[in-house]
Design an enzyme around this catalytic site. Structure first.
Site, PDB file in Angstrom:
ATOM      1  N   ALA A   1       0.771  -1.228  -0.118  1.00  0.00           N
ATOM      2  CA  ALA A   1       0.074  -0.031   0.067  1.00  0.00           C
ATOM      3  C   ALA A   1       0.828   1.194   0.064  1.00  0.00           C
ATOM      4  CB  ALA A   1      -1.037  -0.049   1.179  1.00  0.00           C
TER       5      ALA A   1
ATOM      6  N   GLU B   1       1.081  -9.857  -1.020  1.00  0.00           N
ATOM      7  CA  GLU B   1      -0.252 -10.373  -1.080  1.00  0.00           C
ATOM      8  C   GLU B   1      -0.763 -10.584  -2.735  1.00  0.00           C
ATOM      9  OE1 GLU B   1      -1.719  -7.235   1.525  1.00  0.00           O
ATOM     10  OE2 GLU B   1      -3.047  -8.837   2.373  1.00  0.00           O
TER      11      GLU B   1
ATOM     12  N   GLU C   1       2.400  -5.729   7.856  1.00  0.00           N
ATOM     13  CA  GLU C   1       1.428  -4.998   8.412  1.00  0.00           C
ATOM     14  C   GLU C   1       1.227  -4.845   9.775  1.00  0.00           C
ATOM     15  OE1 GLU C   1       0.913  -7.130   5.877  1.00  0.00           O
ATOM     16  OE2 GLU C   1      -0.356  -6.324   4.348  1.00  0.00           O
TER      17      GLU C   1
ATOM     18  N   GLY D   1       1.019  -5.557   0.883  1.00  0.00           N
ATOM     19  CA  GLY D   1       0.111  -5.775  -0.305  1.00  0.00           C
ATOM     20  C   GLY D   1       0.971  -6.259  -1.442  1.00  0.00           C
TER      21      GLY D   1
HETATM   22  C1  LIG Z   1      -3.457  -3.621   2.002  1.00  0.00           C
HETATM   23  C2  LIG Z   1      -2.190  -4.139   2.866  1.00  0.00           C
HETATM   24  O1  LIG Z   1      -2.343  -5.082   3.252  1.00  0.00           O
HETATM   25  C3  LIG Z   1      -1.421  -3.165   3.441  1.00  0.00           C
HETATM   26  C4  LIG Z   1      -0.226  -2.568   3.190  1.00  0.00           C
HETATM   27  O2  LIG Z   1       0.527  -3.107   2.037  1.00  0.00           O
HETATM   28  S1  LIG Z   1       0.844  -1.685   4.220  1.00  0.00           S
HETATM   29  C5  LIG Z   1       2.414  -1.488   3.193  1.00  0.00           C
HETATM   30  C6  LIG Z   1       3.541  -2.385   3.504  1.00  0.00           C
HETATM   31  N1  LIG Z   1       4.804  -2.072   2.980  1.00  0.00           N
HETATM   32  C7  LIG Z   1       5.816  -1.534   3.421  1.00  0.00           C
HETATM   33  O3  LIG Z   1       5.812  -1.513   4.776  1.00  0.00           O
HETATM   34  C8  LIG Z   1       6.845  -1.112   2.820  1.00  0.00           C
HETATM   35  C9  LIG Z   1       7.507   0.269   2.977  1.00  0.00           C
HETATM   36  N2  LIG Z   1       8.554   0.493   2.332  1.00  0.00           N
HETATM   37  C10 LIG Z   1       9.984   0.012   2.935  1.00  0.00           C
HETATM   38  O4  LIG Z   1       9.834  -0.717   3.516  1.00  0.00           O
HETATM   39  C11 LIG Z   1      11.008   0.583   1.944  1.00  0.00           C
HETATM   40  O5  LIG Z   1      10.794   1.499   0.934  1.00  0.00           O
HETATM   41  C12 LIG Z   1      11.381  -0.740   1.075  1.00  0.00           C
HETATM   42  C13 LIG Z   1      12.167  -2.018   1.927  1.00  0.00           C
HETATM   43  C14 LIG Z   1      10.406  -1.358   0.170  1.00  0.00           C
HETATM   44  C15 LIG Z   1      12.704  -0.099   0.017  1.00  0.00           C
HETATM   45  O6  LIG Z   1      13.700   0.379   1.065  1.00  0.00           O
HETATM   46  P1  LIG Z   1      14.807   1.301   0.008  1.00  0.00           P
HETATM   47  O7  LIG Z   1      15.372   0.527  -1.096  1.00  0.00           O
HETATM   48  O8  LIG Z   1      15.880   1.719   1.087  1.00  0.00           O
HETATM   49  O9  LIG Z   1      14.086   2.473  -0.503  1.00  0.00           O
HETATM   50  P2  LIG Z   1      13.336   3.930   0.118  1.00  0.00           P
HETATM   51  O10 LIG Z   1      14.400   4.826   0.303  1.00  0.00           O
HETATM   52  O11 LIG Z   1      12.740   3.525   1.415  1.00  0.00           O
HETATM   53  O12 LIG Z   1      12.109   4.127  -0.997  1.00  0.00           O
HETATM   54  C16 LIG Z   1      12.389   4.742  -1.866  1.00  0.00           C
HETATM   55  C17 LIG Z   1      11.227   5.704  -2.049  1.00  0.00           C
HETATM   56  O13 LIG Z   1      10.146   4.913  -2.270  1.00  0.00           O
HETATM   57  C18 LIG Z   1       9.142   5.454  -1.644  1.00  0.00           C
HETATM   58  N3  LIG Z   1       8.217   4.167  -0.952  1.00  0.00           N
HETATM   59  C19 LIG Z   1       8.851   2.934  -0.772  1.00  0.00           C
HETATM   60  N4  LIG Z   1       7.846   2.189  -0.316  1.00  0.00           N
HETATM   61  C20 LIG Z   1       6.869   2.903  -0.485  1.00  0.00           C
HETATM   62  C21 LIG Z   1       5.254   2.624   0.034  1.00  0.00           C
HETATM   63  N5  LIG Z   1       4.892   1.439   0.319  1.00  0.00           N
HETATM   64  N6  LIG Z   1       4.450   3.686  -0.081  1.00  0.00           N
HETATM   65  C22 LIG Z   1       4.922   4.882  -0.520  1.00  0.00           C
HETATM   66  N7  LIG Z   1       6.172   5.108  -0.815  1.00  0.00           N
HETATM   67  C23 LIG Z   1       7.101   4.103  -0.753  1.00  0.00           C
HETATM   68  C24 LIG Z   1      10.017   5.951  -0.245  1.00  0.00           C
HETATM   69  O14 LIG Z   1       9.224   6.687   0.637  1.00  0.00           O
HETATM   70  C25 LIG Z   1      10.883   6.569  -0.995  1.00  0.00           C
HETATM   71  O15 LIG Z   1      10.495   7.851  -1.409  1.00  0.00           O
HETATM   72  P3  LIG Z   1      11.611   9.005  -1.390  1.00  0.00           P
HETATM   73  O16 LIG Z   1      12.726   8.836  -2.119  1.00  0.00           O
HETATM   74  O17 LIG Z   1      10.412  10.281  -1.850  1.00  0.00           O
HETATM   75  O18 LIG Z   1      11.899   9.454   0.355  1.00  0.00           O
END
Ligand SMILES: C[C@H](O)CC(=O)SCCNC(=O)CCNC(=O)[C@H](O)C(C)(C)COP(=O)(O)OP(=O)(O)OC[C@H]1O[C@@H](n2cnc3c(N)ncnc32)[C@H](O)[C@@H]1OP(=O)(O)O
Length: 288
Positions: A95, A143, A163, A140
């Site tokens: 997400a 998923e 999550e 997601g």
């Molecule tokens: C419906 C579902 O069940 C609910 C969900 O999916 S909840 C979401 C679960 N996902 C997460 O928690 C993942 C979040 N992201 C991360 O942990 C890390 O970004 C990653 C491990 C994927 C990659 O890390 P890394 O390579 O260091 O890149 P990172 O610098 O963090 O990200 C690069 C850019 O992408 C963005 N980005 C990464 N994941 C994102 C996300 N899920 N949403 C929005 N932006 C995201 C970052 O904010 C960053 O943007 P910026 O340069 O403007 O700051």
């Protein structure tokens, strides 16, 4: 003249599936559908390409996905679909956490750009789907891979339903599909801890079918090409029998199998396969 539309088609379309117009045809789309040609005809690729968000399910990502999936499910030419990322180091980061910063409770529950509208539709596609996971598949993103029939990953890929670490639970199918893939106890451990595991470990617990040193996509292609050699109707019917049967008691499942079996017996492909066997040649299936 009025064109008659099959009423069954209407019953298949729910309001959430009504095609979505994308704002600008010229803007770069975050998901692209590519249909392969020549000897790979029948294989389609869904390529995610939103590098600035690591392929997160932003509103535009979900809208684009939904539009493509809406067209795809009626596409008789597609025999196998491979989902992949064009962004190095990530399959899909789940997400969009930035867009969600300003979401109200109502937005979370009722938004038509929720990732579940992608994952649920992928799971319902009538042909085999393969997720080729390279890099992160989180929330997601995992998923999405779980919605596919088959998953392959690189050893170094990182998979996790993270999550709970965000104070929520998987909301795009994860609690159901992970437990079906790896069993209740292991699914609970992974979801309760929000732990990330490598592609190599994921293969050991059956979360992915294969873990490769590199290039999960090539493995996906290898499997897709193998599927191309089989009977198109047979594969679609096998998918129905397996998916529907998995939700039933064994006797009901065996009945569904018989119903699907009854669909393949009258086909030209079944006759062609028997002819090809006696003539010692490869069958040429027409999907009829
Ligand atoms: C419906 C579902 O069940 C609910 C969900 O999916 S909840 C979401 C679960 N996902 C997460 O928690 C993942 C979040 N992201 C991360 O942990 C890390 O970004 C990653 C491990 C994927 C990659 O890390 P890394 O390579 O260091 O890149 P990172 O610098 O963090 O990200 C690069 C850019 O992408 C963005 N980005 C990464 N994941 C994102 C996300 N899920 N949403 C929005 N932006 C995201 C970052 O904010 C960053 O943007 P910026 O340069 O403007 O700051």
């Amino acid at each position: 003249m009025l064109k008659l539309v099959n009423p069954l088609l209407f019953s298949y379309i729910r309001p959430s599936e009504i095609p979505i117009r994308l704002c600008s045809a010229s803007s770069k789309l975050p998901v692209k559908l590519e249909k392969l040609e020549n000897e790979n005809k029948g294989i389609a690729l869904l390529r995610m390409d939103l590098p600035e968000k690591k392929n997160a399910f932003s509103a535009i990502m979900v809208k684009t996905f939904r539009k493509i999936l809406y067209d795809l499910k009626f596409d008789k030419e597609v025999r196998v679909l491979i989902l992949k990322s064009d962004v190095p180091g990530v399959f899909c980061s789940g997400a969009d956490l930035k867009e969600r910063l300003n979401f109200s409770v109502d937005d979370f529950l009722n938004s038509d750009t929720h990732p579940k509208y992608v994952t649920h539709e992928v799971a319902k596609l009538p042909f085999p789907t393969i997720a080729a996971i390279e890099g992160y598949a989180l929330g997601g993103g995992l998923e999405l891979a779980l919605a596919c029939d088959i998953r392959v990953a690189t050893n170094e890929a990182k998979l996790g339903l993270v999550e709970a670490k965000l104070g929520i639970i998987p909301g795009a199918g994860g609690t159901q599909w992970l437990s079906r893939a790896v069993g209740l106890s292991l699914a609970k451990e992974l979801i309760f801890t929000g732990r990330m595991i490598t592609g190599k470990d994921a293969a050991e617990i059956g979360l992915v079918s294969h873990a490769l040193e590199k290039d999960a996509f090539s493995k996906g292609m290898e499997i897709a090409k193998e599927i191309l050699k089989t009977g198109p109707i047979a594969v679609r019917m096998a998918k129905i029998a397996i998916d529907q049967g998995a939700q039933m008691d064994i006797n009901s499942g065996l009945t569904v199998e018989q119903q699907c079996y009854a669909q393949v017996i009258p086909t030209e492909d079944r006759v062609e396969a028997l002819k090809a066997f006696s003539e010692k040649r490869t069958p040429v299936f027409k999907g009829k």
